[in-house]
Design a protein around this motif. Structure first.
Motif, mmCIF file in Angstrom:
data_model
loop_
_atom_site.group_PDB
_atom_site.id
_atom_site.type_symbol
_atom_site.label_atom_id
_atom_site.label_comp_id
_atom_site.label_asym_id
_atom_site.label_seq_id
_atom_site.Cartn_x
_atom_site.Cartn_y
_atom_site.Cartn_z
ATOM 1 N N GLU A 131 10.330 22.460 18.177
ATOM 2 C CA GLU A 131 9.370 22.813 19.232
ATOM 3 C C GLU A 131 8.199 21.837 19.230
ATOM 4 N N ASN A 132 7.674 21.537 18.050
ATOM 5 C CA ASN A 132 6.557 20.595 17.953
ATOM 6 C C ASN A 132 6.987 19.198 18.393
ATOM 7 N N GLU A 133 8.188 18.768 18.015
ATOM 8 C CA GLU A 133 8.693 17.461 18.443
ATOM 9 C C GLU A 133 8.864 17.411 19.958
ATOM 10 N N HIS A 134 9.368 18.484 20.517
ATOM 11 C CA HIS A 134 9.560 18.544 21.971
ATOM 12 C C HIS A 134 8.226 18.469 22.706
ATOM 13 N N LEU A 135 7.229 19.191 22.221
ATOM 14 C CA LEU A 135 5.917 19.174 22.876
ATOM 15 C C LEU A 135 5.256 17.804 22.747
ATOM 16 N N ASN A 136 5.504 17.104 21.654
ATOM 17 C CA ASN A 136 4.996 15.731 21.541
ATOM 18 C C ASN A 136 5.655 14.823 22.578
ATOM 19 N N ASN A 137 6.948 15.000 22.811
ATOM 20 C CA ASN A 137 7.625 14.230 23.857
ATOM 21 C C ASN A 137 7.106 14.594 25.240
ATOM 22 N N VAL A 138 6.821 15.884 25.454
ATOM 23 C CA VAL A 138 6.291 16.326 26.737
ATOM 24 C C VAL A 138 4.922 15.709 26.982
ATOM 25 N N GLY A 139 4.084 15.679 25.933
ATOM 26 C CA GLY A 139 2.756 15.104 26.097
ATOM 27 C C GLY A 139 2.787 13.631 26.447
ATOM 28 N N LYS A 140 3.836 12.938 26.023
ATOM 29 C CA LYS A 140 3.962 11.501 26.328
ATOM 30 C C LYS A 140 4.971 11.235 27.443
ATOM 31 N N PHE A 141 5.487 12.308 28.094
ATOM 32 C CA PHE A 141 6.491 12.187 29.162
ATOM 33 C C PHE A 141 7.674 11.327 28.696
ATOM 34 N N ARG A 142 8.086 11.516 27.440
ATOM 35 C CA ARG A 142 9.139 10.696 26.848
ATOM 36 C C ARG A 142 10.464 11.439 26.986
ATOM 37 N N ALA A 143 11.225 11.075 28.031
ATOM 38 C CA ALA A 143 12.468 11.776 28.336
ATOM 39 C C ALA A 143 13.705 10.922 28.104
ATOM 40 N N PHE A 144 13.529 9.672 27.662
ATOM 41 C CA PHE A 144 14.667 8.770 27.496
ATOM 42 C C PHE A 144 14.520 7.997 26.200
ATOM 43 N N ASN A 145 15.666 7.642 25.642
ATOM 44 C CA ASN A 145 15.675 6.821 24.439
ATOM 45 C C ASN A 145 15.445 5.356 24.804
ATOM 46 N N SER A 146 14.774 4.651 23.930
ATOM 47 C CA SER A 146 14.571 3.218 24.133
ATOM 48 C C SER A 146 15.774 2.469 23.566
ATOM 49 N N VAL A 147 16.419 1.691 24.417
ATOM 50 C CA VAL A 147 17.611 0.940 24.015
ATOM 51 C C VAL A 147 17.214 -0.525 23.809
ATOM 52 N N PRO A 148 17.450 -1.093 22.636
ATOM 53 C CA PRO A 148 17.095 -2.501 22.428
ATOM 54 C C PRO A 148 17.959 -3.416 23.289
ATOM 55 N N LEU A 149 17.345 -4.430 23.868
ATOM 56 C CA LEU A 149 18.069 -5.402 24.687
ATOM 57 C C LEU A 149 18.628 -6.505 23.796
ATOM 58 N N PRO A 150 19.733 -7.122 24.182
ATOM 59 C CA PRO A 150 20.438 -8.027 23.259
ATOM 60 C C PRO A 150 19.823 -9.406 23.082
ATOM 61 N N PHE A 151 18.967 -9.853 24.003
ATOM 62 C CA PHE A 151 18.534 -11.249 23.974
ATOM 63 C C PHE A 151 17.010 -11.358 23.923
ATOM 64 N N GLU A 152 16.556 -12.393 23.228
ATOM 65 C CA GLU A 152 15.152 -12.782 23.224
ATOM 66 C C GLU A 152 15.054 -14.213 23.732
ATOM 67 N N TYR A 153 13.963 -14.511 24.450
ATOM 68 C CA TYR A 153 13.824 -15.835 25.049
ATOM 69 C C TYR A 153 12.354 -16.114 25.297
#
Length: 779
Positions: free
Chosen positions: A748-770
């Motif tokens: 519940e606490n983790e969910h409310l922290n995500n709600v406070g930051k509107f964090r609804a998606f996982n961050s996926v690392p991109l394959p390339f740096e340039y």
């Protein structure tokens, strides 16, 4: 189902605060309705009504409008430009000061304007972020295509495949699907389910000419962008670095020696890894777009519903003017998002599904898990069977007077620890099933936080079904064991009788590691993969599901010791005669220490890994908490094996320290409670359960149940009316129950922290740096 409940169920949980506050607006309308009803009941005879209407018509507050005109044109809407802040949407209500409830109506429109501006602001912010993400994905796709050409066709020049991916370009519509979607999205008064079904029907219709769709997409979408933008040449690839994060112990060790980013070697392994990351990134991006379109649709529908309620209560015609203002706002037009959706679909189908639209859309769209009625039935059936078996075991023990039999102590010392292992597992699964039920009831998005693959997560009925099934099999084995031992005809089969617990354990392990697609294979493999991450800690990146599972294992110390006893009992003990010398072995005593410390040591290593990655001092204190528990367990185990006064004192001091630290961390850090200056005294600002006493009861239970594991240092290891093994099992059961309560409030606490930051998606690392400056000249 009423719209308010439907609206709540369709929300993205982490965006809940960004949606229109429909319930509060409905509350204001209820107040207006109550005032109107009082006014209607207090009306005077018709001659007074005429005088009142004449006065109202000549009132200066109506701005010279006739009463009939006032009813037809109740509000005036306006869009104000506020410099860099963007547009502000306002409405003005025309009413007489003598009308009852007019102040509440003004408050209603003021609240509605505030909510609309909040929704529009959030929508514009999300669209802006998605456009930036689309530009980055376009560059990553160009590099990926160049890498694919270099790996698969090293002798081919880039001009032979002159293509540039632009997700943000202006895209001509290749099919009528977008038009249908836009038409349905703007149709008021329709449920989301109806709209979704009709959109899906339209997409199925377009499958018949999928070949023409791909041909048009390649000509109409790709070619205009080529004329304006330069493609990425193969000569640019040497300046690109692969950005594959270490995900295995070997790759982590390599990264300790060399940099995490390295030059491209143009190998098929790099291409396969880049393709996997790009696939995940596009799928996640596509889900964001779909969620944002749903967000726009739901909020427009909520405005429509609330304005219809207002017109019905006040007998005005204000909804038309207000909805026109909503349609003029960014919320009313989802052209940008629709274009992105179409472009992502075209790119994904072409480059990751070999042009197969059906296969590509199956991968892109999330699968919704359907509840099966058969699981519900069999769960109840198996639970009833387990209750009947418990009653049968109690009757057998009572009728055969097993408690007073000479083999009672031998049975409790040798057989009871074997079967108690399955009891601990069943209880933990039942607690997890209850956790899932309450998480769903209070809209905790546990599937997102655990990273379950959409459509494969287990519901509370599935977990309850598995736990009930295991309970029935275990209780049946216990009953058969007792029956075979008591029956003179089966005493000669002692080896088979005593091997039943071992056979049950082997069967359970075979089911867990079974490679066939039976008994929820995806969930079993998810569990096995997370357990393997724990074994290899700290060489794997620590995710929530990993440290959550490790926390569960810290409450199963007695189960590990039962596994250790299995090995000793069946390999070095005389299990046919129910005798063993396990506790007389120094090796067994050494492992008696080790197996209890392992889960806490894993959590300590995870804290160390997170400290290195996140540079957060909080992980130092969390690691010290687990280290203090390791010391306490070592001292208590030493006291159990040696029974000396020095051991008792050391065990009491270390256990007290570990209990204080663990209780504080559970309540304050993991649950986020005991905040002195919060809106809810001594709790936290946001609570999912309206009854605040539940939180205080949970705090008290956590403290009391943590004290239960200190029973050994107080000399309560044995009692005249209860066997030592039974007391150990009771303490282990109390710890599992405490962990089950902890699970709900932790998530519940983790969910409310995500709600406070509107964090609804996982961050996926991109394959390339340039080098972005170099790339800017190319795009």
């Amino acid at each position: 189902m009423k719209f308010g409940k439907e609206f709540l169920s369709q929300m993205v949980p982490e965006w809940q605060e960004a949606y229109l506050d429909y319930n509060q607006l409905k509350t204001l309308l209820k107040e207006v309705s109550q005032v109107r009803q009082v006014e209607a009941s207090d009306k005077q005879p018709s001659k007074f009504n005429r005088r009142g209407s004449l006065y109202r018509a000549f009132s200066g507050l109506t701005g010279g409008r006739s009463f009939q005109k006032l009813q037809e044109d109740a509000i005036h809407t306006n869009i104000i430009q506020r410099g860099s802040e963007g547009e502000c949407y306002q409405s003005m209500l025309f009413t007489s000061s003598l009308e009852k409830g007019s102040e509440i109506e003004v408050d209603f429109f003021r609240k509605l304007d505030d909510e609309l501006n909040k929704v529009v602001g959030f929508y514009k912010k999300e669209v802006g972020e998605l456009m930036e993400e689309a530009e980055e994905l376009s560059k990553q796709m160009d590099i990926f295509i160049a890498l694919r050409i270099k790996v698969e066709k090293p002798d081919c020049s880039f001009e032979d495949s002159n293509e540039h991916i632009s997700l943000t370009g202006i895209i001509p519509s290749s099919t009528s699907t977008s038009t249908v979607k836009s038409t349905f999205a703007r149709t008021p008064g329709r449920s989301r389910k109806e709209v979704t079904q009709e959109v899906e029907m339209a997409e199925e219709t377009s499958l018949e000419d999928a070949k023409s769709y791909r041909r048009k997409a390649s000509k109409e979408i790709v070619q205009p962008t080529i004329q304006k933008l330069k493609p990425v040449s193969l000569e640019l690839l040497p300046q690109v670095r692969i950005n594959v994060q270490p995900e295995t112990p070997i790759s982590t060790l390599k990264c300790m020696v060399m940099s995490s980013t390295s030059q491209l070697s143009y190998s098929k392994t790099e291409l396969r890894k880049a393709e996997e990351l790009m696939t995940r990134a596009l799928i996640e991006f596509y889900q964001k777009l779909r969620f944002l379109k749903g967000y726009s649709f739901l909020n427009k529908l909520a405005v429509l519903k609330i304005m219809k309620k207002y017109d019905k209560i006040t007998s005005r015609k204000a909804s038309k003017a207000y909805l026109e203002m909503v349609e003029k706002s960014p919320l009313g037009s989802t052209v940008e998002v629709t274009r992105l959706v179409e472009r992502v679909e075209a790119v994904f189908i072409k480059h990751f599904a070999n042009g197969n639209r059906r296969r590509g859309m199956d991968i892109l769209k999330r699968k919704i898990r359907r509840e099966r009625q058969g699981i519900t039935f069999f769960s109840g059936f198996l639970f009833g069977c387990s209750i009947a078996l418990v009653v049968a075991i109690i009757l057998v023990i009572h009728l055969r007077n097993i408690f007073k039999s000479p083999g009672r102590v031998q049975y409790m010392d040798n057989i009871f620890p074997l079967y108690s292992l399955f009891g601990f597992i069943v209880l933990h699964m039942l607690m997890y099933s209850a956790n899932i039920y309450f998480w769903r009831r209070y809209h905790v998005n546990y599937t997102f936080m655990f990273g379950f693959k959409q459509g494969t997560e287990l519901g509370y009925w599935e977990v309850f079904f598995l736990s009930s099934g295991l309970a029935v099999i275990t209780l049946a084995c216990v009953l058969s064991n007792l029956d075979m031992e008591a029956d003179p005809r089966t005493r000669t089969f002692a080896a088979i009788t005593e091997s039943i617990p071992l056979a049950l354990l082997i069967a359970l392990l075979c089911i867990i590691f079974c490679p066939f697609d039976i008994i929820y294979r995806s969930s079993r493999f998810f569990l096995v993969r997370s357990a393997f991450h724990l074994v290899c800690a700290p060489f794997y990146k620590v995710s929530l599901q990993d440290f959550f599972l490790a926390d569960q294992l810290t409450s199963q110390v007695q189960a590990y010791r039962s596994l250790q006893f299995y090995i000793c009992y069946y390999m070095w003990g005389d299990f046919i005669r129910r005798s063993n010398r396990c506790f007389q072995s120094k090796i067994f005593e050494a492992f008696f220490f080790v197996v209890a410390i392992i889960p806490y040591w894993i959590r300590t290593l995870q804290c160390l890994r997170r400290l290195v990655e996140e540079k957060d001092v909080e992980h130092v204190f969390n690691g010290l908490k687990y280290f203090s528990t390791i010391v306490a367990i070592a001292m208590r185990t030493g006291h159990d094996l040696n029974m000396g006064m020095i051991w008792r004192i050391l065990a009491a001091i270390s256990s007290a320290i570990a209990t204080i630290l663990g209780t504080y961390w559970d309540i304050v850090e993991d649950w986020g409670l005991l905040q002195r200056n919060s809106k809810n005294p001594w709790l936290r600002d946001k609570l999912l359960i309206s009854n605040k006493s539940v939180y205080f009861v949970a705090i008290v239970l956590n403290i009391l149940l943590r004290l239960a594991w200190m029973q050994s240092v107080l000399g309560l290891r044995e009692a005249p009316f209860i066997h030592r093994q039974t007391l150990i099992a009771i303490v282990a059961v109390l710890e599992i129950i405490r962990r089950g309560i902890w699970n709900f409030f932790r998530m519940e606490n983790e969910h409310l922290n995500n709600v406070g930051k509107f964090r609804a998606f996982n961050s996926v690392p991109l394959p390339f740096e340039y080098d972005k400056n170099e790339m800017r000249t190319r795009f």
